[in-house]
Write a protein that holds these residues in place. Structure first.
Motif, PDB file in Angstrom:
ATOM      1  N   ARG A  55     -13.287  79.818  88.875  1.00 24.67           N
ATOM      2  CA  ARG A  55     -14.391  80.277  88.039  1.00 24.67           C
ATOM      3  C   ARG A  55     -15.312  79.121  87.646  1.00 24.67           C
ATOM      4  NH1 ARG A  55     -15.365  85.566  88.804  1.00 24.67           N
ATOM      5  NH2 ARG A  55     -13.509  86.839  88.414  1.00 24.67           N
ATOM      6  N   ALA A  56     -14.740  77.960  87.361  1.00 23.94           N
ATOM      7  CA  ALA A  56     -15.573  76.806  87.010  1.00 23.94           C
ATOM      8  C   ALA A  56     -16.495  76.444  88.165  1.00 23.94           C
ATOM      9  CB  ALA A  56     -14.698  75.620  86.622  1.00 23.94           C
ATOM     10  N   ILE A  57     -15.979  76.488  89.385  1.00 21.26           N
ATOM     11  CA  ILE A  57     -16.803  76.182  90.556  1.00 21.26           C
ATOM     12  C   ILE A  57     -17.877  77.251  90.737  1.00 21.26           C
ATOM     13  CG2 ILE A  57     -16.778  75.994  93.077  1.00 21.26           C
ATOM     14  CD1 ILE A  57     -13.988  74.671  92.765  1.00 21.26           C
ATOM     15  N   GLU A  58     -17.519  78.516  90.521  1.00 22.40           N
ATOM     16  CA  GLU A  58     -18.495  79.611  90.600  1.00 22.40           C
ATOM     17  C   GLU A  58     -19.610  79.416  89.575  1.00 22.40           C
ATOM     18  OE1 GLU A  58     -18.672  84.456  89.705  1.00 22.40           O
ATOM     19  OE2 GLU A  58     -16.734  83.428  89.886  1.00 22.40           O
ATOM     20  N   PHE A  59     -19.242  79.070  88.342  1.00 20.08           N
ATOM     21  CA  PHE A  59     -20.241  78.853  87.297  1.00 20.08           C
ATOM     22  C   PHE A  59     -21.088  77.615  87.604  1.00 20.08           C
ATOM     23  CE2 PHE A  59     -17.108  80.851  83.999  1.00 20.08           C
ATOM     24  CZ  PHE A  59     -17.263  82.078  84.608  1.00 20.08           C
ATOM     25  N   TYR A  60     -20.445  76.566  88.091  1.00 16.33           N
ATOM     26  CA  TYR A  60     -21.170  75.340  88.446  1.00 16.33           C
ATOM     27  C   TYR A  60     -22.217  75.617  89.528  1.00 16.33           C
ATOM     28  CZ  TYR A  60     -22.146  71.058  91.043  1.00 16.33           C
ATOM     29  OH  TYR A  60     -22.789  70.048  91.711  1.00 16.33           O
ATOM     30  N   GLU A  61     -21.838  76.384  90.529  1.00 17.47           N
ATOM     31  CA  GLU A  61     -22.764  76.689  91.619  1.00 17.47           C
ATOM     32  C   GLU A  61     -24.017  77.378  91.088  1.00 17.47           C
ATOM     33  OE1 GLU A  61     -22.779  76.122  94.956  1.00 17.47           O
ATOM     34  OE2 GLU A  61     -21.040  74.818  94.684  1.00 17.47           O
ATOM     35  N   LEU A  62     -23.825  78.277  90.134  1.00 19.30           N
ATOM     36  CA  LEU A  62     -24.958  79.018  89.586  1.00 19.30           C
ATOM     37  C   LEU A  62     -25.873  78.105  88.771  1.00 19.30           C
ATOM     38  CD1 LEU A  62     -25.534  82.037  89.941  1.00 19.30           C
ATOM     39  CD2 LEU A  62     -24.672  82.404  87.636  1.00 19.30           C
ATOM     40  N   LEU A  63     -25.279  77.246  87.951  1.00 18.57           N
ATOM     41  CA  LEU A  63     -26.066  76.357  87.103  1.00 18.57           C
ATOM     42  C   LEU A  63     -26.766  75.272  87.919  1.00 18.57           C
ATOM     43  CD1 LEU A  63     -23.468  75.875  84.220  1.00 18.57           C
ATOM     44  CD2 LEU A  63     -25.598  77.186  84.057  1.00 18.57           C
ATOM     45  N   SER A  64     -26.036  74.616  88.782  1.00 17.09           N
ATOM     46  CA  SER A  64     -26.586  73.454  89.486  1.00 17.09           C
ATOM     47  C   SER A  64     -27.613  73.844  90.545  1.00 17.09           C
ATOM     48  CB  SER A  64     -25.460  72.641  90.130  1.00 17.09           C
ATOM     49  OG  SER A  64     -24.789  73.404  91.113  1.00 17.09           O
ATOM     50  N   SER A  65     -27.592  75.112  90.972  1.00 22.20           N
ATOM     51  CA  SER A  65     -28.593  75.589  91.929  1.00 22.20           C
ATOM     52  C   SER A  65     -29.867  76.055  91.245  1.00 22.20           C
ATOM     53  CB  SER A  65     -28.023  76.752  92.745  1.00 22.20           C
ATOM     54  OG  SER A  65     -27.772  77.867  91.906  1.00 22.20           O
ATOM     55  N   PHE A  66     -29.837  76.135  89.922  1.00 21.48           N
ATOM     56  CA  PHE A  66     -30.944  76.645  89.106  1.00 21.48           C
ATOM     57  C   PHE A  66     -31.177  78.144  89.299  1.00 21.48           C
ATOM     58  CE2 PHE A  66     -33.280  72.248  89.092  1.00 21.48           C
ATOM     59  CZ  PHE A  66     -32.251  71.721  88.328  1.00 21.48           C
ATOM     60  N   ASP A  67     -30.218  78.864  89.881  1.00 18.79           N
ATOM     61  CA  ASP A  67     -30.357  80.316  89.984  1.00 18.79           C
ATOM     62  C   ASP A  67     -30.277  80.957  88.603  1.00 18.79           C
ATOM     63  OD1 ASP A  67     -30.541  80.080  92.704  1.00 18.79           O
ATOM     64  OD2 ASP A  67     -28.505  80.774  93.133  1.00 18.79           O
TER      65      ASP A  67
END
Length: 971
Positions: free
Chosen positions: A328-340
C-alpha cells in the motif's frame, strides 16, 4: 548584417571615460566605444530596409538618439566606471529598437544574435576547444579552497537540460561564469547557475525545469552530507544514492524524535527500491522551492529530506494500519510522486511524523455563553497550532443590545469576540509554518449583520475591526427570495429567536414569518426592519470594497447534505468548500486531497480508466487519514470517527482544458466540467461503498440520504421542492449508470458520510506545476509572489502553440510583458488562440458560474469558487451573485477584482523599464502603448456603487497574497 562599416554613419558626440570597459566573448577586456553602438544600429536597419536606410534622416536621428541614450544609461548605472559584457550592450540595442516601435528591425536583430550564438556553439563543439574563462577557486564550507571544477559544472547543467527542448546548457554555463568571483562559496556557484537559468524562464518555460534541477544539486548536497551518504551527487548518481539515503533518513528522523518509530517496522529495502529518482525531473522551480522552504523535514535548519523520500514518508504514514503496508505504501507513493493525486498540505507536513495532524479544516459552532465562547477560542488556538484551517459559526451569540440575565445588563454583541478570534489567529500561526487562518460565519438575519459586514474596513473604530481574519455571510433562501421580490427583511437577536439557527428550507421560512408577526403585535421588542435589497447592496458593496464577507448559501448546503438526519450545517469552512454538521459537542473535520485532472488527459483525451484507478486509491488514502490522525480536541475526534467525512477534489482544470484544445469561456468547457466531475463522483462514491464492504459502514449511516438511495444528483429535487421551481434552474443530465451505484450502496453502505469537496489547492498545485483547483489562468506571463520568493510563471501551453505557428520570439515576449500577460491586444495572435488563452479577468464570470453549477450537482459538499470580474459595476456583481444562487451553488469564495504582481514591464513612453509593478486596479489591458490610467476614485456610497459608479476594485488579496491567506490552510 555583415561586419562592414555602414556608409555615412552618424558620429556620437559623448565619449565615455576609459574606466568603462567591455568584456568580449573571447575574454578580452577593451575600452567602451559608443560609436560601435551606432554601427550596430545602422547595420540592423540596412539589413532590413536596404543600403539606403543609412541615408534616411529618420534612421540617422534614431541612431544618434539611441546610441547616446544607451551610453548615458550605462554611465548612470556605473558613474565611477566598471565592466560590461558585450551581451549587456546588445540587450540594450534590442530594447532601444523595441521601445521605438521598430518591431521588424528588432526581430531581425534578435534572429541575427540567435543565429550567431548557435554558430559559435557549433564551432566550439567541433573544435573541441574550451571557452575562455578566468581561473576561479571555490571556498568549501570548512574554509578550504580548491579550483572550480568546470567539468562538474558542465555535467550538472547538461543533466539539468536533458530531454528538454529549446534550452541551452552552454549559455547557462557561460553566463553563470560571468557572475562568479575568485573564492566564491560552493553554494554561490549553485546560486549563480540557478539565477542564470531562472532569468531565462520568460524566454522558454522549460527553463523552470532546468532551474529546479539545478536547485536539486543544493538539496542533494545538504541532505546527503548530513546523512553521511556523500558530499554531493549528480542527478544520475541519485539512482544509486536514493535507497541508502532513505534508510539513513528514517533512522535519523526517529533518532531526532521527528518521525514515527513505526516507520522502522516497514521493509525499508523494498520501499527504497521503489523510489524513482527520475521523478525529481518533473518539478518546476516554484514547486521544488516551495517543498524545500516549507515541507521538507529539517534539523537545525538543515533539510535532510529529499523529494522522493518525502513522498515515501507520506505514503508510509498513510499506510501504517494497512494489512500489507509495503504494497500500500508503494501504491500511495506512486500516486503522489507521479502528481496524479496530491494530499493536502497538513498531510504532507505531518504524515509519518510523531504528531500526525493530517486533517485540513475544522468547523465549529460557538454557543451563547461566556465560558463556551472562550472555550471555542481556545479550541481555535489548539487546532491552528497543528496546521488546521478554521470555520466558526457565530450565529448563536446574542446581538448588540440583547439582555444579559446574569448581570442585568446589555450585550456588546458578536463583534468584540471576533476581535479576540482575529488576534488569536495571528498569535497561533499554525506551528510557525504558515499564518493562522480562520473564517467567521454569521446568518443574514442576525441583528449584528450590518456591523459584521464592516469588519474588514480600514476606517472606523479599530477595536471593532478584524484585519487578519476572513468573514462570510450565511444566507438563507428566504432572504434571496425577498431580494428578488423587493420585500422587507427583519433582523433578530438569537437570544430571542434561538431556533432559527437550526432551521432551514420551508421550516425556517415558516418560523421566520412567525417571528416577524411577533414584532408586529409587540411580542418581540429587539429587532430591526430593512429593505432586503438595501442589505444585499451593502453585502455586495463591502465584498467589492474589502473582499469580505464572502457569500454562502445556507439552504442548499443543508437540503442537499447527506447527513440531514444527524444535525445541521451551520457554516462552511475557511475556504467555503466544506459543508458538515456542527454542534457544541461536535467539531466537524475534513480530510482533503486533489486529483490532478491534467495528468488524466492522455493524447488529447480524458482517460476515464486512469481516473478510476486514481480515485479509488485516493479515497482509500483519505479514509486512512481519519484513523491515523492526531486530534487536538476531543470534539473533533468524536465527530470524525462518527461520520468519517472526506473531501476529494480536483485541480489542474484549466490545464486539462488546454490539453484538449478547449477555451474556458465555451460550452465545451462547461460540458467537460460536468462530465469530468460526474466521473470523479461516480468512482469516489463507489470506492467509499467498496471500502464499507471491506471495513464497515460509518457509524451514522442509517437515516442518511445515502441509506435512502438519494445521491447528490438526486438531492437537487429536494432543493427545488423547498425553494420553489421559479427560484432555481439546474441541469440534471447524467451519462453514467447511477442505478448500479444506488444498488451497491443499498447492499454495502458507505464508508464516509461525505466524499467530495473542491478546495483551492493553492500550494499543492504549485508543487505539481498545474493551475489551481478549478481556476482559469490568472495571467499567461507574470511574477508570482509567496513565502518562497518571486517566480516568473509562463503559460507553457501558450508558448508551445505560439511556437507551432512561428510566433514565439523576443518581440512576443516583450508584448506579453507590456500587456501583463494578455494575448488579447496582440494583433498577430490568431483569434482561436486569443479565445483559448483568455485570462481570468477576460473570461466572463457567467462561464465560471455555469461550470461550477455543473460540478455542484455531483458533489455532496461544495467548491471554492473564486469569481473574477473585470470592470466591476454594481449591476454586474448583482447579476453574478444572483446567478450563483439561482444555479443552485452552495457557496462562493473570493471576489477577485484586483491584479497580482505584474511581470517586468517594458514600455515606450515611461521610464520604468524592467520595473516590477502592480497592475492598476480593475484596469483592462491598454489597446496600445500608453501611460497608465489614473487611479479610479473610491466609491462614494452604496448607491453610487450599485448604479455602476465603480471604485478602485475589491481589496481582495492579489494572487500571491491569497496563497498566504486561507487557501493553503486547506490545501
Amino acid at each position: 548584417m555583415d561586419t562592414t562599416a555602414a556608409p555615412d554613419r552618424p558620429s556620437v558626440s559623448v565619449t565615455a571615460p576609459q574606466t568603462l570597459r567591455v568584456i568580449k566573448r573571447t575574454g578580452d577586456v577593451v575600452p567602451f566605444d559608443a560609436d560601435k553602438i551606432a554601427v550596430a544600429l545602422s547595420k540592423a536597419f540596412i539589413a532590413v530596409e536596404g543600403d539606403n536606410a543609412a541615408a534616411s534622416s529618420r534612421v540617422r536621428d534614431f541612431v544618434q538618439r539611441a546610441s547616446q541614450s544607451i551610453e548615458e544609461a550605462f554611465l548612470r548605472r556605473m558613474p565611477d566606471g566598471g565592466t560590461l559584457h558585450i551581451e549587456d550592450i546588445q540587450d540594450q540595442v534590442e530594447l532601444a529598437l523595441m521601445r521605438a516601435g521598430e518591431q521588424k528591425v528588432a526581430r531581425a536583430y534578435v534572429l541575427y544574435r540567435e543565429e550567431h550564438a548557435r554558430a559559435r556553439a557549433e564551432a566550439s563543439a567541433e573544435a573541441d576547444i574550451a571557452k575562455p574563462h578566468p581561473t576561479l577557486n571555490v571556498t568549501a564550507p570548512d574554509g578550504s579552497t580548491r579550483p572550480l571544477d568546470l567539468g562538474r559544472v558542465e555535467t550538472l547543467v547538461r543533466d539539468a537540460c536533458e530531454n528538454l527542448a529549446n534550452v541551452e546548457a552552454d549559455k547557462i554555463v557561460e553566463d553563470s561564469l560571468k557572475n562568479l568571483y575568485d573564492g566564491v562559496s560552493v553554494d554561490g556557484v549553485s546560486q549563480a547557475l540557478m539565477m542564470t537559468a531562472r532569468t531565462l524562464v520568460e524566454k522558454d518555460p522549460n527553463y523552470t525545469y532546468v532551474t529546479a534541477r539545478l536547485l536539486q544539486d543544493n538539496l542533494r548536497r545538504e541532505a546527503l552530507s548530513f546523512l553521511g551518504i556523500a558530499d554531493e551527487a549528480t542527478y544520475q548518481e541519485m539512482a544509486d544514492y536514493y535507497k541508502p539515503a532513505f534508510q539513513a533518513y528514517i533512522e535519523k528522523g526517529i533518532e531526532f524524535e521527528q518521525l514515527d518509530p513505526r516507520l522502522a517496522e516497514f521493509d525499508l529495502a523494498r520501499l527504497g527500491d521503489a523510489l524513482d529518482h527520475t521523478r525529481d525531473a518533473q518539478f518546476t522551480y516554484l514547486g521544488l522551492q516551495t517543498l524545500y522552504d516549507r515541507y521538507f523535514i529539517h534539523r537545525d535548519e538543515v533539510r535532510y529530506e529529499l523529494p522522493q523520500v518525502m513522498f515515501m514518508r507520506v505514503a508510509m504514514g498513510l499506510a501504517l494500519d494497512e494489512d500489507d503496508r509495503e504494497a500500500r505504501a508503494i501504491e500511495f507513493y506512486e500516486l503522489l510522486s507521479s502528481f496524479d493525486y496530491m494530499a493536502s498540505t497538513p498531510t504532507l507536513f505531518n504524515a509519518g511524523t510523531v504528531r500526525s495532524q493530517l486533517s485540513s479544516c475544522y468547523l465549529t459552532t460557538v454557543p451563547d455563553d461566556l465560558d463556551s465562547i472562550y472555550s471555542a477560542i481556545r479550541d481555535n488556538a489548539l487546532l491552528s497550532k497543528w496546521a488546521g484551517g478554521l470555520g466558526n459559526d457565530w450565529t448563536p451569540v446574542r446581538a448588540l443590545g440583547s439582555y444579559i440575565k446574569g448581570t442585568n445588563g446589555k450585550s456588546q454583541g458578536v463583534v468584540p469576540f471576533l476581535k479576540v478570534v482575529n488576534d488569536t489567529a495571528v498569535a497561533v500561526n499554525q506551528g510557525g509554518k504558515r499564518k493562522g487562518a480562520v473564517c467567521a460565519y454569521l446568518e443574514s438575519w442576525h441583528l449584528d449583520i450590518e456591523e459584521f459586514l464592516e469588519l474588514r474596513k480600514n476606517t472606523g473604530d479599530d477595536r471593532r475591526r478584524t484585519h487578519d481574519m476572513n468573514t462570510a455571510n450565511w444566507v438563507p433562501d428566504l432572504f434571496m427570495k425577498r431580494v428578488f421580490d423587493d420585500q422587507e427583511w427583519t433582523l433578530f437577536s438569537p437570544a430571542t429567536c434561538p431556533d432559527l439557527h437550526d432551521l432551514y428550507g420551508a421550516a425556517f421560512e415558516k418560523r421566520y414569518q412567525e417571528y416577524e408577526e411577533m414584532t408586529r403585535n409587540g411580542q418581540l421588542k429587539l429587532f430591526k426592519r430593512v429593505k432586503a435589497k438595501d442589505l444585499w447592496r451593502k453585502m455586495l458593496s463591502m465584498l467589492f470594497e474589502t473582499g469580505h464577507p464572502w457569500i454562502t448559501f445556507k439552504d442548499p448546503c443543508n437540503l442537499r447534505s447527506p447527513q440531514q438526519h444527524a444535525g445541521v450545517v451551520h457554516s462552511s469552512n475557511l475556504c467555503t468548500e466544506i459543508t458538515l454538521n456542527t454542534s457544541p459537542d461536535e467539531i466537524a473535520v475534513c480530510n482533503l486531497g486533489s486529483i490532478n485532472l491534467a495528468q488524466h488527459v492522455v493524447d488529447g483525451a480524458f482517460d476515464g480508466d486512469k481516473l478510476k484507478k486514481t480515485v479509488r486509491t485516493a479515497v482509500r488514502m483519505l479514509d486512512n487519514v481519519i484513523d491515523i490522525n492526531y486530534y487536538a480536541v476531543p470534539q473533533a475526534e468524536r465527530s470524525n470517527f462518527k461520520h468519517r467525512p472526506v473531501g476529494l477534489g480536483i485541480m489542474g482544470f484549466q490545464d486539462a482544458l488546454y490539453a484538449q484544445d478547449i477555451a474556458y469561456a465555451s460550452d465545451e468547457a462547461v460540458s467537460f466540467a460536468d462530465t469530468s466531475m460526474e466521473l470523479v463522483s461516480y468512482h469516489a462514491i463507489e470506492a467509499s461503498a467498496d471500502l464499507a464492504a471491506e471495513r464497515g459502514r460509518y457509524e451514522s449511516f442509517e437515516g442518511s440520504l445515502w441509506s435512502q438511495g438519494v445521491l447528490p444528483i438526486d438531492s437537487i429535487d429536494k432543493l427545488k421542492a423547498e425553494r420553489g421551481e421559479q427560484y432555481i434552474e439546474v441541469d440534471t443530465s447524467a451519462t453514467q449508470d447511477w442505478d448500479r451505484i444506488r444498488e451497491k450502496i443499498a447492499s454495502q453502505g458507505m464508508r464516509n458520510s461525505n466524499v467530495m469537496a473542491i478546495a483551492p489547492t493553492a500550494t499543492i498545485s504549485n508543487i505539481c506545476g498545474v493551475s489551481q483547483s478549478i481556476e482559469p489562468t490568472y495571467q499567461n506571463l507574470f511574477v508570482k509572489s509567496n513565502l518562497s520568493g518571486e517566480f516568473t510563471v509562463v503559460n507553457s501551453y501558450m508558448v508551445n502553440d505560439l511556437k507551432a505557428r512561428g510566433l514565439w520570439d523576443e518581440v512576443m515576449i516583450n508584448d506579453l510583458k507590456y500587456y501583463d500577460g494578455s494575448v488579447q491586444p496582440i494583433d498577430r495572435i490568431p483569434d482561436d488562440l486569443k479565445a483559448k488563452y483568455a485570462t481570468a479577468f477576460e473570461v466572463e464570470p457567467k462561464w465560471l458560474v455555469e461550470a461550477a453549477a455543473r460540478r455542484q450537482k455531483w458533489i455532496d459538499q461544495a467548491q471554492s469558487l473564486n469569481l473574477y470580474i473585470q470592470g466591476v459595476s454594481g449591476k454586474k456583481l448583482d447579476v453574478t451573485y444572483r446567478m450563483a444562487w439561482f444555479r443552485g451553488l452552495k457557496t462562493t469564495y473570493y471576489l477577485r477584482a484586483l491584479g497580482a504582481t505584474s511581470v517586468e514591464k517594458s514600455t515606450v513612453d515611461r521610464g520604468n523599464l524592467n520595473a516590477v509593478s502592480n497592475a492598476s486596479p480593475g484596469a483592462a489591458p491598454a489597446p496600445s502603448p500608453a501611460p497608465a490610467p489614473e487611479a479610479k476614485p473610491e466609491p462614494k456610497g452604496i448607491d453610487d456603487f450599485l448604479q455602476g459608479k465603480s471604485g478602485s476594485g475589491s481589496q481582495a488579496p492579489s494572487a500571491g497574497e491569497i496563497d498566504e491567506l486561507g487557501c493553503e490552510a486547506c490545501q
